[in-house]
Design an enzyme around this catalytic site. Structure first.
Site, short mmCIF file in Angstrom:
data_model
loop_
_atom_site.label_atom_id
_atom_site.label_comp_id
_atom_site.label_asym_id
_atom_site.label_seq_id
_atom_site.Cartn_x
_atom_site.Cartn_y
_atom_site.Cartn_z
N CYS A 93 0.85 -1.19 0.00
CA CYS A 93 0.00 0.00 0.00
C CYS A 93 0.89 1.24 0.00
CB CYS A 93 -0.90 0.03 1.23
SG CYS A 93 -2.18 -1.22 1.23
N GLU A 136 -1.12 8.02 -2.92
CA GLU A 136 -1.19 8.61 -4.25
C GLU A 136 -0.63 10.03 -4.20
OE1 GLU A 136 -2.01 8.13 -8.15
OE2 GLU A 136 -2.53 6.58 -6.71
N ARG A 187 -6.77 2.93 -5.65
CA ARG A 187 -6.32 2.46 -6.96
C ARG A 187 -5.50 1.18 -6.79
NH1 ARG A 187 -6.01 8.13 -7.17
NH2 ARG A 187 -6.84 9.08 -9.07
N TYR A 190 -13.06 0.00 -13.25
CA TYR A 190 -13.25 1.28 -12.57
C TYR A 190 -14.68 1.33 -12.05
CZ TYR A 190 -8.76 2.60 -14.33
OH TYR A 190 -7.40 2.64 -14.56
N ARG A 247 -11.16 6.93 -16.20
CA ARG A 247 -10.90 6.33 -17.50
C ARG A 247 -12.21 6.06 -18.25
NH1 ARG A 247 -5.96 4.02 -18.78
NH2 ARG A 247 -6.89 4.09 -20.85
#
Length: 125
Positions: free
Chosen positions: A74, A77, A89, A107, A115
């Site tokens: 982990c 971001e 993510r 997603y 996306r």
């Protein structure tokens, strides 16, 4: 060949139960859509936005039978201004003979906006 399978989802609250549930749903979808077995997984990276601090999302994978020895990490971001909040993510590195266009990225929830091009691709398959 090692290929990456991407996935992302969001939660509404920084809550352990909600984070683990959302991560479990995302992982199950990624595994199912790509027929992934643990022995074909090289590693999994899970990143979270800086507003997720209640639990390591990787804990969700430990509930899956046969996945105990898959390396999972982990991380946080990059905190880009105005980016999607409360987002989890996943990048799963798998050994596969599939071509890039045969990989099914997943997603869910508000992460679909990351996306939209892949959402169109999935509908055409």
């Amino acid at each position: 060949m090692i290929r990456g399978v991407r996935g992302a989802t969001t939660v509404i609250h920084n809550d352990e139960t909600e984070i683990l549930s959302a991560t479990e749903i995302l992982l199950k979808e990624m595994i199912s859509k790509n027929a992934i077995i643990p022995d074909h997984v090289a590693s999994i990276f899970i990143s979270v936005t800086d507003d997720i601090t209640a639990v390591f999302p990787a804990k969700a994978l430990r509930k899956f039978e046969g996945w105990a020895f898959v390396p999972v990490m982990c991380m946080r971001e990059i905190p880009v201004q105005d980016s999607l909040k409360l987002c989890i993510r996943i990048m799963m590195h798998i050994n596969t003979s599939n071509n890039q266009d045969e990989i099914h990225h997943v997603y869910l929830e508000n992460a679909k906006q990351l996306r939209p091009d892949l959402q169109i691709h999935e509908k055409s398959i």
